[in-house]
Write a protein that holds these residues in place. Structure first.
Motif, PDB file in Angstrom:
ATOM      1  N   SER B  18       0.836  -1.200   0.000  1.00  0.00           N
ATOM      2  CA  SER B  18       0.000   0.000   0.000  1.00  0.00           C
ATOM      3  C   SER B  18       0.872   1.251   0.000  1.00  0.00           C
ATOM      4  O   SER B  18       2.049   1.218   0.358  1.00  0.00           O
ATOM      5  CB  SER B  18      -0.927   0.007   1.217  1.00  0.00           C
ATOM      6  N   GLN B  58     -12.304   9.707  -5.096  1.00  0.00           N
ATOM      7  CA  GLN B  58     -11.708   8.656  -5.912  1.00  0.00           C
ATOM      8  C   GLN B  58     -11.136   9.271  -7.181  1.00  0.00           C
ATOM      9  O   GLN B  58     -11.690  10.224  -7.740  1.00  0.00           O
ATOM     10  CB  GLN B  58     -12.756   7.605  -6.277  1.00  0.00           C
ATOM     11  N   GLY B  62      -6.864   3.864  -9.690  1.00  0.00           N
ATOM     12  CA  GLY B  62      -7.037   3.250  -8.382  1.00  0.00           C
ATOM     13  C   GLY B  62      -6.611   4.109  -7.199  1.00  0.00           C
ATOM     14  O   GLY B  62      -6.538   3.622  -6.072  1.00  0.00           O
ATOM     15  N   PHE B  63      -6.341   5.375  -7.433  1.00  0.00           N
ATOM     16  CA  PHE B  63      -5.943   6.270  -6.344  1.00  0.00           C
ATOM     17  C   PHE B  63      -7.155   6.894  -5.663  1.00  0.00           C
ATOM     18  O   PHE B  63      -8.198   7.090  -6.273  1.00  0.00           O
ATOM     19  CB  PHE B  63      -5.039   7.389  -6.874  1.00  0.00           C
ATOM     20  N   LYS B  78      -3.136   4.474  -2.191  1.00  0.00           N
ATOM     21  CA  LYS B  78      -3.455   3.408  -3.134  1.00  0.00           C
ATOM     22  C   LYS B  78      -3.229   2.092  -2.404  1.00  0.00           C
ATOM     23  O   LYS B  78      -2.186   1.908  -1.782  1.00  0.00           O
ATOM     24  CB  LYS B  78      -2.585   3.492  -4.390  1.00  0.00           C
ATOM     25  N   ASP B  85       3.298   2.697 -11.413  1.00  0.00           N
ATOM     26  CA  ASP B  85       2.994   3.885 -10.601  1.00  0.00           C
ATOM     27  C   ASP B  85       4.240   4.690 -10.272  1.00  0.00           C
ATOM     28  O   ASP B  85       4.133   5.788  -9.709  1.00  0.00           O
ATOM     29  CB  ASP B  85       2.299   3.474  -9.300  1.00  0.00           C
TER      30      ASP B  85
END
Lengths: 115, 113
Positions: B18, B58, B62-63, B78, B85
């Motif tokens: 994470s 959001q 996916g962040f 994330k 990334d």
């Protein structure tokens, strides 16, 4: 798809030369911006324009000027380039929704080296 | 005057772990907050933005980020990082002047295998 283009990705100039960096946006945005980006300093605003022929100084305008003759085009001018102007230059644009702070759309950047 | 602080210059995260990138701002009124990502040699791309309403926003890829007024923070998260990334991340706050943004100094994310 929205697009901001910059005239060059890489540019090498000599000290004392007059340098033009061009930025064009196809989104009919009123606002346009020029930043320089240096390691550890983030993005610093040089100049911005909120309308044709209108301009305002940003945080570091010294040694730079700008021109906005048409809505879609915003030019950054280095009147006499110096080595301390070696940097990445980013152009951005945004629409002028009053009372809100809108997303800025960025070009790919121009990496300028002054020898 | 408004300002943004990103206290971490570099962060290394293992792939699949994470991620949390910190952002603190200083602004007198309700801030308008942004996270941008810059891949090597590229311009900045918007990840997400906060203007008002739900404090958890959001974004793309996916962040997500959470606005915490009491802490003057807008941290980016994330749940599982991918090698793609790896980039530099900038937090920005809307300025008092119309349409200007003030940027933090950025956090460079490295992703280890």
């Amino acid at each position: 798809d929205v697009k901001v283009t910059q005239s060059s990705r890489y540019l090498v100039k000599r000290t004392g030369e007059k340098v033009f960096l061009e930025c064009v946006q196809d989104m009919d945005h009123e606002n346009m911006f020029w930043y320089r980006q240096d390691p550890g300093l983030g993005l610093r605003l040089i100049y911005f324009s909120y309308d044709v022929k209108m301009k305002e100084k940003g945080d570091i305008p010294e040694g730079y000027s700008v021109s906005r003759e048409k809505k879609e085009r915003f030019s950054l001018i280095l009147e006499s380039a110096s080595t301390n102007q070696t940097s990445m230059y980013l152009c951005a644009s945004s629409p002028p929704i009053a009372g809100s702070y809108n997303e800025q759309f960025f070009g790919p950047g121009t990496r300028l080296t002054v020898l | 005057a408004q300002s943004v602080t990103q206290p971490d210059i570099h962060i290394t995260v293992s792939e699949g772990a994470s991620l949390e990138l910190r952002c603190n701002y200083s602004y007198g009124a309700t801030p308008y907050l942004f996270w941008y990502v810059q891949s090597p040699g590229q311009g900045l791309q918007l990840l997400l933005k906060y203007f008002s309403g739900d404090t958890l926003v959001q974004g793309i890829k996916g962040f997500e980020a959470e606005f915490k007024r009491s802490q003057s923070s807008f941290n980016l998260r994330k749940p599982s990082v991918h090698w793609s990334d790896a980039a530099e991340y900038f937090c920005a706050v809307g300025a008092q002047d119309f349409q200007k943004l003030v940027f933090g100094t950025g956090t460079r994310l490295l992703v280890s295998p």
